[in-house]
Structure formats: structure tokens, C-alpha cells
Scaffold this active site. Structure first.
Site, short mmCIF file in Angstrom:
data_model
loop_
_atom_site.label_atom_id
_atom_site.label_comp_id
_atom_site.label_asym_id
_atom_site.label_seq_id
_atom_site.Cartn_x
_atom_site.Cartn_y
_atom_site.Cartn_z
N MET A 154 0.82 -1.20 0.00
CA MET A 154 0.00 0.00 0.00
C MET A 154 0.86 1.25 0.00
O MET A 154 2.07 1.20 0.22
CB MET A 154 -0.95 0.00 1.20
CG MET A 154 -0.31 0.19 2.55
SD MET A 154 -1.59 0.26 3.85
CE MET A 154 -2.72 1.47 3.17
N CYS A 155 0.20 2.38 -0.29
CA CYS A 155 0.83 3.70 -0.28
C CYS A 155 1.92 3.77 -1.34
O CYS A 155 1.66 3.57 -2.52
CB CYS A 155 1.35 4.00 1.12
SG CYS A 155 1.77 5.72 1.42
N ALA A 156 3.17 4.01 -0.94
CA ALA A 156 4.27 4.09 -1.91
C ALA A 156 4.75 2.71 -2.36
O ALA A 156 5.35 2.57 -3.43
CB ALA A 156 5.44 4.86 -1.31
N TYR A 175 -0.36 5.33 -3.66
CA TYR A 175 -0.60 6.68 -3.17
C TYR A 175 -0.73 7.62 -4.36
O TYR A 175 0.10 7.59 -5.27
CB TYR A 175 0.55 7.13 -2.26
CG TYR A 175 0.26 8.41 -1.54
CD1 TYR A 175 -0.53 8.41 -0.39
CD2 TYR A 175 0.73 9.64 -2.01
CE1 TYR A 175 -0.83 9.59 0.28
CE2 TYR A 175 0.44 10.82 -1.36
CZ TYR A 175 -0.34 10.79 -0.22
OH TYR A 175 -0.64 11.96 0.44
N SER A 201 -3.31 -0.79 -2.20
CA SER A 201 -4.15 0.24 -1.60
C SER A 201 -3.41 1.57 -1.57
O SER A 201 -2.20 1.62 -1.83
CB SER A 201 -4.57 -0.19 -0.19
OG SER A 201 -5.53 0.70 0.35
#
Length: 234
Positions: A154-156, A175, A201
């Protein structure tokens, strides 16, 4: 007529018997009252199902909300969740992206000798770069992919780790920052995207939804609804 010593022995025996009866009654009372206490979460959701094992790799500057949300939520499902540090030399303490210090359970080298039902990567920068640069972790992810087992980021991390290593296809999410989305192929705008055995995500605000979805993939929709209800997730 009983002697003084016989009377003393008799009285002592009566006192000991009374103490035993009172202790037994107190223990029984404690046991009964304990069984009547209300539980915030059902015993089913807090009993570990050792058949489901989840690895959460972290590094310095990993995102702490995402890390704790993944770990906490999947434990509620019943998974055995192990946090592994990718820091060199087996160092377990990681300083997260906002300064929180987290002590991992094991080093990534120890984790690499074991089998995992799910490997879930938190984001954070440059934490995601540290994960990307850990050859042991990348080998674990490649094995997870080859075996058709779950892995997630998730994110980066979807852009920095998975996309850079050919571990995610078109339409995943990350992200929503230009420098990250450019690394992805046709990135999606959804909070959570499931593509076969890969879950991605967007960031801290979607971490709970991400964790619930991974729990659903491991334990089923009914269990996911139960945990979401217990956590007041709408």
C-alpha cells in the site's frame, strides 16, 4: 475430658477447615463472575488460527499507521502476524516515518526460512525504498508470486517495490502522487484493488479497508463482516 493439647489440635483443625472452605468459595465466585463478564470481542475472533501466517516487513521510515493497522486487524481475524525488520545486521528497532520506534519480531533473514500465507508491505518514504532494496524480501515476494500465494502493498510500496520488480500488473493502485503513479501501469483510483493474488491500496486513510480486505481473502466474507462490525467499520 480432652487435654489442653488435644483441644488445641482440635481448634487448629477447625480453623484450617474453615479457611479451606472460604478459599474454595472465593475461587468459585471469582470463576463464576469472570464467566459472566461481557466481552468486547468474541473469543472466536481472538483465538489464533495458526494455519494463517502473515509477514509484515518494515524498515526505517515505514508508515506507522499502515504497519499497525495491518498487524492489529489481521490479529483480530485470528492470524499469526509476524513483523520483520529488513535493516542490515539483524537490527530489529525501526524508526518509522513520523518518529515512532517499532521493534520487529524477527529479522527478514529469519523470516525468509519460513512459509507465509500473506506478505503485506506498508508504505512510507523512504521506507518503501528500503524494502525495495532488500534482496531477501524481494526473493520472498517472487516466491510468493510463483506459488500463487497472497502478497500486498500500500501507499508508496506498490509503485516503489512491486512495480519496480515486475510484481504487479496494469490497474493496481498506490498513493495518488505524480511521482508514484508514473511508475505504475494504468493506475486505478480505487481505495483497494484486488488482482488475483495481489492486493494494493492507497495510503493511511485506506489502511483499515486494506486490512479488512486481506482478512476477507484469508478467512472469507462472513468473517470479514464479523470483524468489521466489531471494529465499528461501516
Amino acid at each position: 475430658t480432652p487435654t489442653y493439647y488435644e483441644m488445641k489440635i482440635l481448634v487448629t483443625g477447625i480453623l484450617l477447615s474453615s479457611r479451606f472452605i472460604c478459599s474454595s468459595a472465593f475461587a468459585s465466585s471469582r470463576s463464576s463472575s469472570s464467566s459472566l463478564r461481557p466481552r468486547l470481542f468474541s473469543s472466536e475472533s481472538t483465538t489464533l488460527d495458526m494455519s494463517k501466517r502473515v509477514l509484515v516487513p518494515i524498515a526505517d521510515d515505514s508508515e506507522e499507521i499502515e504497519t499497525s493497522c495491518i498487524q492489529d486487524t489481521l490479529v483480530r481475524f485470528g492470524a499469526e502476524v509476524v513483523v520483520a525488520s529488513v535493516k542490515p545486521g539483524g537490527e530489529l528497532v525501526c524508526k518509522m516515518s513520523r518518529g515512532l520506534k517499532v521493534m520487529a519480531d524477527v529479522s527478514i533473514d529469519e523470516a525468509s526460512t519460513q512459509s507465509w500465507d500473506l506478505i503485506a508491505l506498508p508504505g512510507g518514504m523512504p521506507g518503501a525504498e528500503h524494502l525495495r532494496d532488500c534482496t531477501t524480501l524481494i526473493s520472498l515476494l517472487e516466491k510468493q508470486k510463483a506459488d500463487g500465494k497472497l502478497y500486498a502493498a500500500m501507499c508508496a510500496a506498490p509503485a516503489v517495490v512491486l512495480a519496480s520488480k515486475g510484481l504487479v500488473g496494469d490497474g493496481a493502485t498506490c498513493y495518488p502522487a505524480p511521482g508514484l503513479r508514473e511508475k505504475m501501469s494504468s493506475p486505478a483510483d480505487e481505495d483497494v484493488v484486488v488482482q488475483g493474488n495481489v492486493v494494493t491500496s492507497q495510503g493511511p486513510g485506506t489502511a483499515l479497508k486494506f486490512a479488512i480486505k486481506m482478512g476477507e481473502l484469508l478467512y472469507g466474507a462472513e468473517k470479514a463482516k464479523q470483524i468489521a462490525d466489531e471494529m465499528l467499520v461501516s
